[in-house]
Scaffold this active site. Structure first.
Site, short mmCIF file in Angstrom:
data_model
loop_
_atom_site.label_atom_id
_atom_site.label_comp_id
_atom_site.label_asym_id
_atom_site.label_seq_id
_atom_site.Cartn_x
_atom_site.Cartn_y
_atom_site.Cartn_z
N HIS A 1 39.68 37.66 41.56
CA HIS A 1 41.07 37.99 41.84
C HIS A 1 41.43 37.47 43.23
CE1 HIS A 1 44.66 40.27 42.91
NE2 HIS A 1 44.04 40.56 44.04
N ASN B 1 38.09 36.57 33.80
CA ASN B 1 38.23 35.41 34.69
C ASN B 1 37.58 35.58 36.06
OD1 ASN B 1 40.15 37.10 35.70
ND2 ASN B 1 41.90 35.73 35.36
N LYS C 1 35.23 40.06 40.25
CA LYS C 1 35.37 41.08 39.21
C LYS C 1 33.99 41.42 38.61
CE LYS C 1 40.12 39.67 38.18
NZ LYS C 1 41.10 39.17 37.18
N TYR D 1 46.61 47.26 40.22
CA TYR D 1 47.34 46.48 39.23
C TYR D 1 48.63 47.18 38.79
CZ TYR D 1 43.69 42.92 38.52
OH TYR D 1 42.81 41.86 38.68
N GLU E 1 47.01 45.07 49.43
CA GLU E 1 45.69 45.16 48.79
C GLU E 1 44.59 45.40 49.83
OE1 GLU E 1 45.45 41.57 46.43
OE2 GLU E 1 47.03 42.26 45.08
P1 RTP Z 1 44.51 38.42 39.41
O1 RTP Z 1 45.64 39.34 39.86
O2 RTP Z 1 43.38 39.15 38.77
O3 RTP Z 1 44.09 37.49 40.50
O4 RTP Z 1 45.09 37.48 38.29
P2 RTP Z 1 46.40 36.63 38.28
O5 RTP Z 1 47.29 36.97 39.43
O6 RTP Z 1 45.96 35.22 38.14
O7 RTP Z 1 47.06 37.11 36.92
P3 RTP Z 1 47.94 38.40 36.60
O8 RTP Z 1 49.04 37.95 35.71
O9 RTP Z 1 48.26 39.18 37.83
O10 RTP Z 1 46.94 39.24 35.69
C1 RTP Z 1 45.94 40.02 36.27
C2 RTP Z 1 44.69 39.92 35.44
O11 RTP Z 1 44.93 40.53 34.19
C3 RTP Z 1 44.15 39.88 33.19
N1 RTP Z 1 45.04 39.38 32.16
N2 RTP Z 1 44.75 39.48 30.90
N3 RTP Z 1 44.82 39.31 28.10
C4 RTP Z 1 45.82 38.81 28.78
O12 RTP Z 1 46.78 38.28 28.26
C5 RTP Z 1 45.75 38.91 30.22
N4 RTP Z 1 46.67 38.46 31.07
C6 RTP Z 1 46.21 38.76 32.30
C7 RTP Z 1 43.41 38.75 33.88
O13 RTP Z 1 42.11 39.21 34.25
C8 RTP Z 1 44.25 38.50 35.11
O14 RTP Z 1 43.50 37.88 36.12
#
Ligand code: RTP
Length: 151
Positions: A118, A115, A12, A52, A129
């Site tokens: 991804h 974080n 990212k 997303y 993707e």
């Molecule tokens: P990613 O898709 O980026 O690998 O992350 P992930 O599956 O671990 O988590 P996901 O729930 O799909 O969320 C995507 C990205 O959104 C951001 N996020 N921010 N502020 C918040 O509460 C929050 N929750 C999620 C994070 O950058 C997360 O990686």
């Protein structure tokens, strides 16, 4: 579990700006995964909204798109045994504070919304993707060492 399984991994904008691209690549190389696509790209908000799309109703969505469009990202496709699940394990949990030391997020960041990386969460999403980020296709190459990594 297929040797041909592929996952989409993305550094990212904060990971790129903090100079962590090399370290993230190294984790996947050292584990034995094969790099079959790699590019630096400044994604548009429209493109990121597609990536997303599943999260579009979440309150953090607008901030997520802004963050992801704030600078270039590095998109990669890694191939190998259990690439999706093990790829996620290499990255760690969404909230870096809960991510074990030894994972990328557990070692290099602190906040969920920053974080640094991804990884696809299912084989099906990985394929979607890969098509979204690499519509031109990925490389096909055979490593001379492959037999000694995958059997
Ligand atoms: P990613 O898709 O980026 O690998 O992350 P992930 O599956 O671990 O988590 P996901 O729930 O799909 O969320 C995507 C990205 O959104 C951001 N996020 N921010 N502020 C918040 O509460 C929050 N929750 C999620 C994070 O950058 C997360 O990686």
């Amino acid at each position: 579990m297929s040797v041909q399984e592929r996952t989409y991994i993305m550094v990212k904008p904060d990971g790129v700006q903090r100079g962590l691209v090399g370290k993230i690549i190294t984790r996947f190389e050292e584990r034995g995964y094969k790099l079959i696509a790699l590019k630096l790209v400044q994604a548009t908000p429209e493109h990121l909204e597609k990536h997303y799309a599943d999260l579009s109703a979440r309150p953090f969505f607008p901030g997520l798109i802004k963050y992801m469009a704030s600078g270039p990202v590095v998109g990669m496709v890694w191939q190998g045994l259990d690439a999706v699940k093990t790829g996620r394990a290499i990255l760690g949990t969404t909230n870096p504070l809960q991510s074990p030391i030894g994972t990328i997020r557990g070692d290099f960041c602190l906040a969920t919304g920053r974080n640094i990386c991804h990884g696809s969460d299912t084989v099906e999403n990985a394929e979607k993707e890969i098509t979204l980020w690499f519509p031109e296709g990925v490389a096909q190459w055979t490593s001379a060492l492959e037999t000694w990594v995958f059997e």
